[in-house]
Design a protein around this motif. Structure first.
Motif, PDB file in Angstrom:
ATOM      1  N   ASP A  29     -13.834   5.219   5.221  1.00 16.43           N
ATOM      2  CA  ASP A  29     -14.096   3.983   4.784  1.00 16.43           C
ATOM      3  C   ASP A  29     -13.176   3.387   3.566  1.00 16.43           C
ATOM      4  OD1 ASP A  29     -15.875   3.408   6.987  1.00 16.43           O
ATOM      5  OD2 ASP A  29     -17.698   3.604   5.540  1.00 16.43           O
ATOM      6  N   TYR A  30     -13.279   4.687   2.729  1.00 18.34           N
ATOM      7  CA  TYR A  30     -12.265   4.466   1.297  1.00 18.34           C
ATOM      8  C   TYR A  30     -10.766   4.468   1.831  1.00 18.34           C
ATOM      9  CZ  TYR A  30      -9.108   6.664  -1.746  1.00 18.34           C
ATOM     10  OH  TYR A  30      -8.196   7.122  -2.600  1.00 18.34           O
ATOM     11  N   ARG A  32      -9.517   3.419   4.833  1.00 17.17           N
ATOM     12  CA  ARG A  32      -9.196   2.302   5.598  1.00 17.17           C
ATOM     13  C   ARG A  32      -9.144   0.996   4.639  1.00 17.17           C
ATOM     14  NH1 ARG A  32     -13.514   4.160   8.778  1.00 17.17           N
ATOM     15  NH2 ARG A  32     -12.710   5.269  10.684  1.00 17.17           N
ATOM     16  N   ALA A  33      -9.810   1.195   3.549  1.00 16.66           N
ATOM     17  CA  ALA A  33      -9.649   0.139   2.447  1.00 16.66           C
ATOM     18  C   ALA A  33      -8.301   0.160   1.725  1.00 16.66           C
ATOM     19  CB  ALA A  33     -11.041   0.062   1.542  1.00 16.66           C
ATOM     20  N   GLU A  34      -7.832   1.314   1.724  1.00 13.86           N
ATOM     21  CA  GLU A  34      -6.484   1.646   0.976  1.00 13.86           C
ATOM     22  C   GLU A  34      -5.424   1.449   1.804  1.00 13.86           C
ATOM     23  OE1 GLU A  34      -6.322   1.677  -2.241  1.00 13.86           O
ATOM     24  OE2 GLU A  34      -8.639   1.373  -2.399  1.00 13.86           O
ATOM     25  N   SER A  36      -3.651  -0.492   3.969  1.00 14.92           N
ATOM     26  CA  SER A  36      -2.530  -1.508   4.058  1.00 14.92           C
ATOM     27  C   SER A  36      -1.621  -1.222   2.964  1.00 14.92           C
ATOM     28  CB  SER A  36      -3.030  -2.961   3.896  1.00 14.92           C
ATOM     29  OG  SER A  36      -4.000  -3.135   2.780  1.00 14.92           O
TER      30      SER A  36
END
Length: 108
Positions: A29-30, A32-34, A36
Motif C-alpha cells: 500500500d505504501y 502504491r501511494a508513492e 506515481s
C-alpha cells in the motif's frame, strides 16, 4: 528509511535462480501511494534498501498484486541468510530522478 518490514526469502528458478522477498500488504500500500512519483515504466519501482549493515539500490517488481524485492547474492552472503530465512528490511521508495540510472545514487 520510510518503512520497515520482515519477510521470508524465497528462490524463484527461472533461466537463472533469483532470490526475492514478497512485500507485506501494508508495505505494498505504501509503495502504491508513492509509485506515481517513482516509477520509470513497466511497473518497476526504484527503492533504497537496507538489510542489516548492507544497503543498496534496486527496483521492486509487481507480481500477482504484490511487489517483490530482489536480493543480491552479495547481500545474502554478507548478512548470512538464505532461502527460507526471515529477514528485516528497511526501505524507501526513491523518487524519479533521485537515483542514477546505473544505480549509483546516494548512499543508503
Amino acid at each position: 528509511m520510510d518503512t520497515i518490514f520482515s519477510a521470508e526469502l524465497f528462490e524463484w528458478r527461472g533461466p537463472a535462480p533469483f532470490y526475492w522477498l514478497s512485500l507485506p500488504a501494508d508495505v505494498c500500500d505504501y509503495v502504491r501511494a508513492e509509485a506515481s512519483a517513482a516509477t520509470y515504466g513497466w511497473g518497476a519501482i526504484p527503492v533504497s534498501v537496507r538489510i542489516g549493515g548492507t544497503g543498496w539500490e534496486t527496483s521492486l517488481l509487481p507480481r500477482n498484486g504484490v511487489y517483490l524485492l530482489p536480493v543480491k547474492k552479495d547481500v545474502r552472503t554478507q548478512e548470512r541468510f538464505g532461502d527460507g530465512d526471515t529477514v528485516t528490511v528497511a526501505m524507501s521508495v526513491a523518487p524519479r530522478g533521485g537515483r542514477a540510472a546505473n544505480g549509483t545514487g546516494p548512499t543508503v
